[in-house]
Structures are given as structure tokens and as C-alpha cells.
Design a protein around this motif. Structure first.
Motif, PDB file in Angstrom:
ATOM      1  N   UNK A  60       0.888  -1.126  -0.158  1.00 23.35           N
ATOM      2  CA  UNK A  60      -0.072  -0.099   0.066  1.00 23.35           C
ATOM      3  C   UNK A  60       0.809   1.275   0.031  1.00 23.35           C
ATOM      4  N   UNK A  61       2.042   1.094   0.309  1.00 20.96           N
ATOM      5  CA  UNK A  61       2.887   2.289   0.496  1.00 20.96           C
ATOM      6  C   UNK A  61       3.138   3.306  -0.705  1.00 20.96           C
ATOM      7  N   UNK A  62       2.718   2.634  -1.949  1.00 18.19           N
ATOM      8  CA  UNK A  62       3.028   3.431  -3.295  1.00 18.19           C
ATOM      9  C   UNK A  62       1.806   4.155  -3.332  1.00 18.19           C
ATOM     10  N   UNK A  63       0.817   3.990  -2.629  1.00 16.27           N
ATOM     11  CA  UNK A  63      -0.513   4.709  -2.823  1.00 16.27           C
ATOM     12  C   UNK A  63      -0.446   5.896  -1.585  1.00 16.27           C
ATOM     13  N   UNK A  64       0.364   6.101  -0.664  1.00 11.43           N
ATOM     14  CA  UNK A  64       0.430   7.115  -0.019  1.00 11.43           C
ATOM     15  C   UNK A  64       0.246   8.650  -0.627  1.00 11.43           C
ATOM     16  N   UNK A  65       0.824   9.058  -1.464  1.00 12.75           N
ATOM     17  CA  UNK A  65       0.683  10.188  -2.422  1.00 12.75           C
ATOM     18  C   UNK A  65      -0.830  10.164  -2.935  1.00 12.75           C
TER      19      UNK A  65
ATOM     20  N   UNK B 107       1.416   2.628   9.618  1.00  7.90           N
ATOM     21  CA  UNK B 107       2.139   3.819  10.153  1.00  7.90           C
ATOM     22  C   UNK B 107       1.760   5.064   9.331  1.00  7.90           C
ATOM     23  N   UNK B 108       0.938   4.941   8.197  1.00  5.85           N
ATOM     24  CA  UNK B 108       0.308   6.009   7.616  1.00  5.85           C
ATOM     25  C   UNK B 108      -1.017   6.358   8.124  1.00  5.85           C
ATOM     26  N   UNK B 109      -1.632   5.279   8.705  1.00  4.01           N
ATOM     27  CA  UNK B 109      -3.049   5.614   9.310  1.00  4.01           C
ATOM     28  C   UNK B 109      -2.594   6.244  10.914  1.00  4.01           C
TER      29      UNK B 109
ATOM     30  N   UNK C 253       7.954   3.005   9.263  1.00  7.05           N
ATOM     31  CA  UNK C 253       7.421   2.871   7.939  1.00  7.05           C
ATOM     32  C   UNK C 253       8.562   2.585   6.849  1.00  7.05           C
ATOM     33  N   UNK C 254       8.634   1.795   5.803  1.00  2.00           N
ATOM     34  CA  UNK C 254       9.558   1.618   4.867  1.00  2.00           C
ATOM     35  C   UNK C 254       9.275   2.699   3.886  1.00  2.00           C
ATOM     36  N   UNK C 255       8.537   3.682   3.660  1.00  6.80           N
ATOM     37  CA  UNK C 255       8.138   4.688   2.792  1.00  6.80           C
ATOM     38  C   UNK C 255       8.830   5.894   3.021  1.00  6.80           C
ATOM     39  N   UNK C 256       9.799   6.267   1.854  1.00  8.77           N
ATOM     40  CA  UNK C 256      10.524   7.263   2.090  1.00  8.77           C
ATOM     41  C   UNK C 256       9.776   8.622   1.700  1.00  8.77           C
ATOM     42  N   UNK C 257       8.341   8.272   1.071  1.00 11.32           N
ATOM     43  CA  UNK C 257       7.421   9.509   1.059  1.00 11.32           C
ATOM     44  C   UNK C 257       6.999   9.705   2.290  1.00 11.32           C
ATOM     45  N   UNK C 258       6.562   8.743   3.022  1.00 14.71           N
ATOM     46  CA  UNK C 258       5.849   8.944   4.154  1.00 14.71           C
ATOM     47  C   UNK C 258       6.822   9.584   5.245  1.00 14.71           C
TER      48      UNK C 258
ATOM     49  N   UNK D 182      21.707   8.594   4.775  1.00 14.40           N
ATOM     50  CA  UNK D 182      21.117   8.740   3.633  1.00 14.40           C
ATOM     51  C   UNK D 182      19.571   9.069   3.662  1.00 14.40           C
ATOM     52  N   UNK D 183      19.041   8.377   4.408  1.00 10.99           N
ATOM     53  CA  UNK D 183      17.426   8.499   4.464  1.00 10.99           C
ATOM     54  C   UNK D 183      17.177  10.042   4.958  1.00 10.99           C
ATOM     55  N   UNK D 184      17.925  10.384   6.012  1.00 12.53           N
ATOM     56  CA  UNK D 184      17.713  11.749   6.623  1.00 12.53           C
ATOM     57  C   UNK D 184      17.853  12.654   5.534  1.00 12.53           C
ATOM     58  N   UNK D 185      18.870  12.649   4.801  1.00 14.82           N
ATOM     59  CA  UNK D 185      19.408  13.615   3.744  1.00 14.82           C
ATOM     60  C   UNK D 185      18.367  13.926   2.739  1.00 14.82           C
ATOM     61  N   UNK D 186      17.699  12.799   2.264  1.00 16.59           N
ATOM     62  CA  UNK D 186      16.478  12.776   1.355  1.00 16.59           C
ATOM     63  C   UNK D 186      15.315  13.381   1.841  1.00 16.59           C
ATOM     64  N   UNK D 187      14.997  12.893   3.020  1.00 18.18           N
ATOM     65  CA  UNK D 187      13.825  13.401   3.839  1.00 18.18           C
ATOM     66  C   UNK D 187      13.953  14.960   3.898  1.00 18.18           C
TER      67      UNK D 187
END
Length: 691
Positions: free
Chosen positions: A375-380, A409-411, A442-447, A472-477
Motif C-alpha cells: 500500500x505504500x506506493x499509494x500514500x501520495x 504507520x500512514x494511518x 514505515x519503509x516509505x521514503x515518501x511518508x 542517506x534517508x535523513x538527507x533525502x527526507x
């Protein structure tokens, strides 16, 4: 010991594929009383040598474009009670279920058995469809393969056993640039020949329709689908074929891009032809897709509900899946997880457009929230609904929240900001603990980026968030969060400073992003601009010097540094040259810097412009005595203007403007002079000189 199972394998010139296939069969051959028969259809000696390591029964076969002939060669050599066949480009994931079928004696109760073939649609191993294939049967008199292509075992006797065991198969992955290498190019001529010889054999029309469908030749697919449907009329035992043609008839029209025609065909079949439950499921799902494309939201909801109700009915009557399944129209296809998710999302979106929060929530509840990978691809997409209509969005997610769906985690994150007043105003931001729990789970970079952005806006301490994310994740987020925030909200300098104490790299990166955005979006001038650029360069260099050896910052190693680091190196040197009034050298270094990191073009151009103005301004390069003299001249000029002595004031004004082009006091005096001359209608000639 009596041989219970004969395994026949067709092997062409693919030694690597054959080795994988044989290796997957090894446990079955070791644990069940069985024999292996390898029919070699190619000429590669490596294939024969490899097959000989597993069995003494290696039988050469001269290929004659007839799969049944090759299969029957293996069948004639078989000595077991049961017969199973497989190709060299297939391999089992797990044979435990088939092994137990024989070791337990269960095989005595059946005449045929199906295992699944997992056909992959591309090389990534993600997209596929399963179908149950008749690949095993009890050996009896008259058993044979028929049909040169897409051969089948006949006659079928006894009850059928359906296994969940499956083989991987990539044989239908077609390179679009080399379509001739695909199996369709081989199969179609064979099928056409068989149709000419046996025009009443329905299965050929199923197969050739599918082959043309795979190739995207819609007109041909439609032609043979129509012929196959016509053959099925009034023919006993054609139920499987009928439902297959019904589903593909609609699919072909939709694939051609004729959505309205596909919709009408599906509705006609449902109303007039009374299809099976399995076919109705496929048609309902297609109508959901077509309703979405055609923006028929009520229709999307209607057939989405029909689909879910019938799916529940099939769950209560599981025998219908095996009874009605045929080819790729089967239980696995209907229940393919990603297709179920997409269908339910389309229905939820239709309800959302109709402002039906409960309806949207009803379909969203069916999503596999516990498995975030699905489901994570649908968060946007969900956040897009929020931007379109926040009231319906929050109403929908309140319904989900009431059901305690807090495993995702999105909910959890969205529940932290659900309205909690009758007026519908947003609640206070969630606690840092909730945000931290969400960002860690979450494993979603977007979230993760959205959570971090909200944490920044809410003024939360960032140290724990930095601990929860790798660099790496921190820098992108944090980069995306800073980008999304207005400059007025970038009061992060203090936070970055504090963060540098506990997580230096995380803090330096945040400081770098904030400084960069401020340089690009704000308008510092003069010495302030140079100072900010120097601070930015020093921050970037500090960040990278903590990660790279000193040699990398020498001239020869600098080319291997990241672009923003190279920019900072050149800029720091350029600013030093500018300070030393080595302006040509500074300009050259700035240009080298921009080649590395063009993002900063606007800032560097402004520095160069201001540096040029400094060169053109004598006052900037003069000493204190010049400043005192200029001040006295401005005072005298101001008195001349006030006394109305415009003719005397004009030459002084012209001289001072050339010497002090940036002096704001002189600019105001000049404007007063113009205004007074205009008011008095005096000195028109002199006024023209100034203009």
C-alpha cells in the motif's frame, strides 16, 4: 520398489535453464519412488551431458514443430503409476506438497492433478499471473497428448487434485525490440496451421486469441475471439471456453482503447449471456476499471460492490474456483493481490468524488494495511485526496480510525491530525512519540519525508528523528521537507546547531540546506551576500571533511568529490581572491564553481555583479579623506538646491554622480533638484541635460 511417478522433461539448447530445473526436481526424485526421462530436442552436447548426470534415460528427439509428438515420446517410455511433465525453462519453488501427495498414498484417490505455472510479465519477478495447469495424471490405456501446440493430455479420468505448488516461468517475457524472439512468433504459425487442419477445435482459438493479445494485435485477437465464441454456441462441454471468450472479448475492446464499447459489451454479456460466477467476477472488475476511466463514479461503486459480494460468495463455495477455472481465468488471477488493491482503490476514489466518506472507507478497509509493501506506493494518492477535499478525506479516515486500524504507520500518522471538534478543525499536532513511532516503522521514503516535514513545522526537537533515520534517508527526507517549506518557516538554524552536537552530519546537512535555500530565495546584498556565501561554503566543506580523507580536498583529488563540495571549494577560494581585490581570478574561480553546481547560478551571478559595481565605483576604493571631501560636497550641493541656485548645482551634481554612483543620499538630493526645477518651470535646458 514400484515406480510411483515418471517425470518427463523437454530439454532444448538451454543448459543453464536445464540445470536450474533439474536442481528443483532433485528433492522429488530423491524422496519419491520416481524416474526421470529427459527428451532432448536440441543439439547442444552440454545439455546431454548435464541430463546424463541425473538419469540414464536421455532420449534424443528431432524437433518437428509438434509438442505432442515430443511429449508422447516421454509418455511411451514412462513406467510409473503417474506421469508428470515439465519444460526446461520452468523450475519448482517447493515440491513438498507433491512429495506428500505420493508418500501419503493420497495419489490413489485421484486420476489427474494440476500444479500452478507462474508466468512472469517482465524480468523483475514482480508482475506475474498464475494458472493451474494439468501436468500430472494416472497412466492408463489410451493416454496421449493431442495438439501440436498447447498440447493437452487426454482422456481425463477420475477426480482432480489442485496443488498450490508452482513452477516459475519467464518464457512469455518478450523483448519489445526483439519481438521475434518471443514465443508468440513461434506459436502463431503453428496454431494457424492447426486451425486449417482442424477448424472445429475450440482450444486453438483460445490460444491464438491469447497469442495475438500478448502481441498487441487487437484486430486479429478480436477476429479469432469472435470465431471461438461462435464455435461454442450450443456445444456441450464448452463452458470453460465460453467464459474465457466472454472475458477476453471485453478485454480486447478495452485494450484497443474503446472503453465505451468494452463497457457495453460487458453489460450485454452480464444481462443476456448469464456468465459463470468466475466470469462475472472478471467482468465486474473490468467495469470498475472502465467506470474509472469514463468517470462514471456511481457505476464504479455499483460494480465494485457486486465484485466484493460475489467474491465473498466464492469464498463460501471454494469448489467453484476449481470447477470454473480455465487457463489464466482462474482464482489466482482474480485474487492477485495488486489487482485487488487497485480495484478497491478505484472504488474508494469513486466514493470520494461522490463525497461518500463511509463508502470510501468501506473499500479502504479491505486494503492490506498490515502489509505496507502493498500500500505504500499509494500514500501520495491519499494525500492528493486530502488536497482536493479535506472534509471528505478526514471523514473517510475517521471511519478507518474508529475501527482501530492502527497497524499501518500512514494511518497512525494521519490519525494524529484528524479533526476532533464538531466544527471540524484540526487537532493539535500529534506527540513526538507518535511521529517517531511512525517514521521508525514505515519503509516509505515518501511518508518519512512527510512526517519529518510535519515535525519541523510543529517545532519538534529533531535529535530523535535523526537517531531514527540513517544519514542517506535523513538527507533525502530533510531536503524535501526544507524544499516544501516557505523561506519564512526556515527558522532552523538553532535546531541545526543543537543537532550538530548529537548528530554532526545530520545537523550539518540540515544547516547546508537551509543556508542554500536562503541564499537562493532571499536577497542579501553587498558584504552580507558575500558573508552568507562564505558561511554556506564553510558548512558544506565541514560536512564532507568529516567523511573524506584530507587528500581528497587537494587539487588532484577534488574532481572526485560531490558537485556541491567542489562548488564550495572553488567558492571559498574565489571569495578569498575577491577580498584580496584579485577580481579576474575571483571571476574565473566562480565560473569553475558554477560548472560543478549550477543550482547556485543566481547567487554567484549577483556576487559577480556587485563585485563589478565595486570596480566601477571609485568611492569603494578610496580612502577616508575622499569620503570626507564627498560629504562636504554633498552638503554644499544640498544648500545650493535649497537656495534655488540650480545652475550652480548642476555641474556639482554631475561630478558627484560619477564619483558616487551608489550613494543613496546623493540620489535623494538629485530627485529634489529635479522636482524643484519642474515646479518652478525654470532651467528647462538644464533639466534636459539631467534626463
Amino acid at each position: 520398489m514400484k515406480v510411483q511417478l515418471s517425470i518427463s522433461l523437454l530439454a532444448s539448447d538451454r543448459p543453464a535453464a536445464l540445470e536450474r530445473c533439474l536442481d528443483s526436481l532433485r528433492p522429488l526424485l530423491m524422496q519419491v519412488p520416481s524416474e526421470l526421462i529427459v527428451i532432448v530436442t536440441g543439439t547442444d552436447e552440454r545439455v546431454k551431458a548435464l541430463a546424463s548426470q541425473y538419469t540414464d534415460q536421455v532420449i534424443p528427439f528431432t524437433w518437428c514443430d509438434d509438442f505432442s509428438a515430443a511429449r508422447n515420446t516421454g509418455l511411451r517410455a514412462a513406467k510409473g503409476e503417474w506421469f508428470m511433465y515439465i519444460d526446461d525453462d520452468e523450475w519448482f519453488e517447493d515440491i513438498t506438497e507433491i512429495r506428500d501427495f505420493f508418500l501419503s498414498g493420497e495419489y490413489k484417490n485421484y486420476g489427474t492433478a494440476f500444479y500452478k505455472v507462474r508466468n512472469y510479465l517482465n524480468w523483475d519477478g514482480v508482475q506475474y499471473f498464475d494458472f493451474s495447469a494439468l501436468r500430472m495424471c494416472r497412466i492408463a490405456s489410451g493416454l496421449r497428448f493431442e495438439n501440436p501446440i498447447h498440447e493437452e493430455l487426454l482422456p481425463r479420468r477420475g477426480a482432480s487434485r489442485f496443488f498450490d505448488a508452482f513452477v516459475h516461468h519467464y518464457g512469455y517475457v518478450v523483448d519489445k525490440k526483439k519481438a521475434d524472439a518471443g514465443k508468440t512468433s513461434r506459436n502463431i504459425p503453428m496454431l494457424l496451421g492447426n486451425i486449417r487442419r482442424n477448424p472445429g477445435y475450440i482450444k486453438n482459438y483460445v490460444q491464438i486469441t491469447q497469442e495475438y493479445y500478448v502481441r498487441g494485435e487487437w484486430e486479429k485477437a478480436e477476429e479469432y475471439c469472435r470465431k471461438g465464441r461462435r464455435l461454442c454456441r450450443g456445444k456441450a462441454g464448452a463452458e470453460w471456453y465460453i467464459q474465457w471468450f466472454q472475458v477476453y472479448w471485453v478485454d480486447i475492446h478495452a485494450a484497443k482503447g474503446d472503453d465505451e464499447s468494452a463497457r457495453k459489451q460487458a453489460l450485454f454479456i452480464l444481462e443476456k449471456e448469464k456468465p459463470s460466477e468466475l466470469a462475472r467476477l472478471c467482468l465486474y472488475r473490468k467495469l470498475v476499471l472502465l467506470g474509472t476511466r469514463l468517470k462514471r463514479h456511481e457505476e464504479t461503486l455499483r460494480y465494485g460492490n457486486e465484485f466484493e459480494n460475489l467474491l465473498a460468495y466464492m469464498g463460501e463455495h471454494p469448489g467453484l474456483w476449481e470447477e470454473q477455472g480455465y487457463g489464466d481465468i482462474n482464482e489466482g488471477m482474480v485474487k492477485k493481490p495488486q489487482e485487488l488493491v487497485l480495484g478497491r482503490l478505484r472504488c474508494a476514489e469513486a466514493a470520494f468524488y461522490l463525497k461518500d466518506s463511509k463508502g470510501a472507507a468501506g473499500f479502504l478497509k479491505l486494503l492490506p494495511w498490515e502489509d505496507e509493501t502493498q500500500v505504500q506506493k499509494y500514500y501520495p494518492l491519499f494525500d492528493g485526496w486530502k488536497e482536493q477535499n479535506a472534509e471528505v478525506f478526514f471523514g473517510t479516515f475517521q471511519e478507518l480510525d474508529r475501527d482501530g486500524m492502527q497497524n499501518n504507520p500512514y494511518l497512525m500518522f494521519r490519525a494524529a491530525a484528524l479533526p476532533d471538534t464538531e466544527e471540524g478543525q484540526a487537532a493539535e499536532p500529534g506527540s513526538p512519540d507518535i511521529f517517531l513511532s511512525c517514521i521508525s516503522r514505515t519503509a516509505s521514503l515518501y511518508l518519512q519525508q512527510k512526517i519529518l516535514e510535519e515535525a519541523v513545522l510543529s517545532g519538534m526537537e529533531l535529535e530523535k528523528f535523526a537517531d531514527a533515520l540513517d544519514l542517506g534517508t535523513w538527507n533525502v527526507c530533510i531536503q524535501q521537507a526544507v524544499e516544501n517549506l516557505p523561506v519564512s518557516e526556515l527558522s532552523l538554524s538553532a535546531g541545526a546547531g543543537k543537532l550538530k552536537e548529537t548528530a554532526p552530519l545530520h545537523g550539518l546537512w540540515l544547516e547546508k540546506l537551509v543556508r542554500e535555500k536562503q541564499l537562493l530565495r532571499e536577497y542579501p546584498a553587498g558584504d552580507e551576500l558575500a558573508g552568507r556565501l562564505a558561511g554556506y561554503s564553510q558548512c558544506v566543506l565541514s560536512y564532507y571533511k568529516r567523511q573524506y580523507r584530507d587528500e581528497m580536498f587537494e587539487e588532484r583529488g577534488g574532481a572526485f568529490l560531490p558537485p556541491d563540495c567542489q562548488f564550495a571549494l572553488y567558492t571559498a577560494k574565489a571569495l578569498e581572491s575577491m577580498e584580496a581585490q584579485k577580481f579576474p581570478e575571483a571571476v574565473h574561480l566562480f565560473r569553475l564553481a558554477l560548472k560543478c553546481y549550477p543550482v547556485m547560478t543566481g547567487t554567484v551571478q549577483e556576487v559577480i555583479r556587485q563585485m563589478k559595481n565595486r570596480l566601477d565605483n571609485p568611492a569603494r576604493n578610496a580612502g577616508g579623506e575622499f569620503g570626507m571631501l564627498a560629504g562636504q560636497m554633498k552638503q554644499s550641493l544640498s544648500m545650493l538646491v535649497e537656495q534655488g541656485q540650480y545652475a550652480q548645482a548642476l555641474p556639482v551634481m554631475q561630478q558627484l554622480c560619477a564619483l558616487l554612483p551608489e550613494d543613496l543620499e546623493l540620489l535623494r538630493i538629485r530627485q529634489r533638484l529635479l522636482a524643484k526645477m519642474d515646479e518652478g518651470k525654470k532651467g528647462a535646458g538644464a533639466l534636459s541635460i539631467l534626463n
